[in-house]
Write an enzyme that holds these catalytic residues in place. Structure first.
Site, PDB file in Angstrom:
ATOM      1  N   HIS A  21      -1.021 -30.477 -55.406  1.00 49.49           N
ATOM      2  CA  HIS A  21       0.003 -31.010 -54.507  1.00 49.49           C
ATOM      3  C   HIS A  21      -0.194 -30.375 -53.141  1.00 49.49           C
ATOM      4  O   HIS A  21      -0.543 -29.194 -53.056  1.00 49.49           O
ATOM      5  CB  HIS A  21       1.405 -30.680 -55.048  1.00 49.49           C
ATOM      6  CG  HIS A  21       2.478 -31.507 -54.426  1.00 49.49           C
ATOM      7  ND1 HIS A  21       3.051 -31.175 -53.227  1.00 49.49           N
ATOM      8  CD2 HIS A  21       3.048 -32.664 -54.829  1.00 49.49           C
ATOM      9  CE1 HIS A  21       3.953 -32.095 -52.930  1.00 49.49           C
ATOM     10  NE2 HIS A  21       3.970 -33.006 -53.873  1.00 49.49           N
TER      11      HIS A  21
ATOM     12  N   ASP B 264       3.905 -36.455 -61.280  1.00 46.18           N
ATOM     13  CA  ASP B 264       3.288 -37.602 -61.935  1.00 46.18           C
ATOM     14  C   ASP B 264       2.643 -37.260 -63.271  1.00 46.18           C
ATOM     15  O   ASP B 264       2.282 -38.159 -64.028  1.00 46.18           O
ATOM     16  CB  ASP B 264       2.212 -38.214 -61.018  1.00 46.18           C
ATOM     17  CG  ASP B 264       2.838 -38.924 -59.838  1.00 46.18           C
ATOM     18  OD1 ASP B 264       3.923 -39.478 -60.013  1.00 46.18           O
ATOM     19  OD2 ASP B 264       2.243 -38.901 -58.747  1.00 46.18           O
TER      20      ASP B 264
END
Ligand code: ACO
Length: 447
Positions: A327, A384
């Site tokens: 991320h 996700d």
């Protein structure tokens, strides 16, 4: 354009609480370039975050700053969402995501993001009712879906339909029109999302029902048919509601920045949101949830060797990435992934589905957490990674995963759009560049 009934919410309630944080001039940073010193104000946010204000740097020195991918560039001051990627903290309007996930509904969180405070019971009821009453689509609009190929992915269908919605409603300008636009968007998005799916499987669209809540209604429109009414399982609806809450905002990510940038030209609200949906579709952003499940299924098909896949993801000459990992902001565990990992186990034990994909996901996570490549780059599961396993267990078709993300992110996009439009610092967004092409040259046509 066609008339809509007036909205009780808009007649009776609220001023938006678009609070801007108090910024104090803390200090000044000094930049020295070719013996010239430039003093740059440093601003401090409410959580102690510091930013150097370079707004006048080019005017004063001729210099701009370079930051491809905006790795270290603040584009705005915002009072909506706070993320601390080092400590794995996520808060909406000051409330911890863990608390909101446990105690709130998605519509409550949507209100919080939009207007700055949790709604009172009366406000929530009025909002809920307004959203319910505006969930239908104009019959002419329904025909739009027939123009898309049958095998169209529901994400571009959703984005195109949202853009097309701006042909049915004038650009909202006044406060009242903007609030009407907000209610319409939140109300119609699940209907459009479900229509996109129904079209992709060749089934007729199902009308919304006023007796169901927001998430139940979406499930009904997805899974009922003219022949059979789908019975909504309240547990499934609650888990979906949780997923929407976790996705509701995430400050200045790719799609939100897109919404702000498009909206900064004073483009139509619906068009700005449509552009955000397109940005979200990419596999490096929201599209990763679909890719994660495809990756887990590929591993399962190949006999389930998570380690082998991991080794491929580490190779420089292989484009494989471990989807759902890494991320830009989180350099520790994404707090949303932590909540979802727990929810995954609950859902699977309740739904009685196969846990093979979850088992592979957990094995992947376990070995990455001990792998130098992932440790040194601080790559952890993101939101996700586990969401796809839950969607699958709930019966959501894989191509709809990113649509679910968009459904959740909608109030965040709108809140950010509103904040931008109401900001005293509002200006059209326009980055600069350093030109590295040909210098001036004369036209000499090739013979
Ligand atoms: N698998 C393998 N290696 C990775 C991964 C991954 N998932 N993510 C990053 N890396 C490596 C990169 O190859 C790079 O290595 P290097 O330093 O040897 O060149 C290093 O880690 C840094 O990665 P960047 O791509 O520079 O990080 P950036 O902040 O630009 O990208 C991103 C973040 C796009 C999320 C990236 O981690 C990625 O592609 N992850 C997979 C896709 C994904 O899950 N996206 C969803 C993000 S969450 C969201 O949008 C809702």
């Amino acid at each position: 354009m066609f008339p809509e009934p007036s909205l009780s919410l808009l007649e009776t309630t609220i001023e938006p609480h678009l609070k801007m944080p108090t910024m104090t001039d803390l200090d000044h940073a000094e930049l020295t370039y070719r013996d010239q010193k430039y003093s740059l104000p440093v601003i401090e946010g409410s959580e102690g975050e510091l930013g150097i204000d370079i707004g006048n740097l080019r005017r004063d020195s001729g210099l701009i700053t370079m930051d491809p991918g905006f790795v270290n560039t603040g584009s705005c001051k915002s009072a909506i969402t706070f993320v601390n990627g080092e400590k794995g903290i996520l808060r909406y309007r000051g409330y911890a995501i863990e608390d909101l996930a446990q105690h709130s509904s998605f519509l409550e969180v949507a209100w919080l993001l939009l207007f700055g405070e949790l709604p009172s019971t009366g406000e929530l009821e009025a909002f809920d009712q307004d959203v319910t009453l505006h969930s239908m689509l104009h019959e002419d609009f329904q025909r739009l879906f027939g123009a898309f190929p049958k095998d169209a992915h529901p994400m571009p269908t959703l984005a195109s339909a949202l853009g097309a919605l701006s042909t049915f409603y004038d650009e909202p300008n006044t406060d009242l029109e903007i609030r009407q636009g907000i209610v319409r968007l939140i109300a119609k998005m699940p209907t459009i999302a479900a229509c996109s799916y129904k079209h992709s499987i060749g089934q007729p669209a199902i009308y919304p029902r006023n007796d169901l809540d927001y998430t139940q209604n979406f499930l009904h429109m997805m899974f009922s048919t003219p022949c059979e009414e789908y019975e909504v399982d309240p547990v499934v609806a609650r888990v979906l509601d949780l997923l929407l809450i976790l996705h509701a905002d995430h400050e200045q990510n790719c799609s939100t920045s897109t919404v702000r940038l498009v909206g900064s030209s004073q483009a139509h609200l619906f068009a700005s949101i449509a552009s955000g949906v397109f940005a979200l579709w990419g596999p490096l952003h929201g599209g990763a949830n679909q890719k994660v499940i495809e990756m887990l299924e590929e591993i399962a098909r190949g006999g389930g060797s998570a380690r082998e896949f991991l080794e491929r993801a580490k190779k420089k000459d292989d484009t494989t990435r471990l989807m759902g990992f890494g991320h830009r902001v989180y350099k520790s565990y994404d707090p949303r992934a932590k909540i979802l990992k727990g929810a995954c186990q609950d859902v699977l034990s309740r739904m009685g589905g196969s846990s093979q994909l979850l088992d592979i996901a957990m094995e992947l996570e376990e070995i990455t957490l001990e792998d130098d490549y992932f440790i040194s780059r601080r790559l952890y599961p993101n939101v996700d990674f586990y969401s796809g396993v839950i969607y699958k267990a709930l019966g959501i078709p894989t191509p709809m995963f990113t649509v679910m993300f968009a459904l959740g992110r909608l109030p965040g996009w709108i809140a950010q759009w509103l904040e931008m439009r109401n900001s005293p610092e509002f200006r059209i967004g326009r980055p600069r560049q350093v030109y590295v092409g040909e210098p001036l040259r004369q036209i000499e046509k090739p013979v």
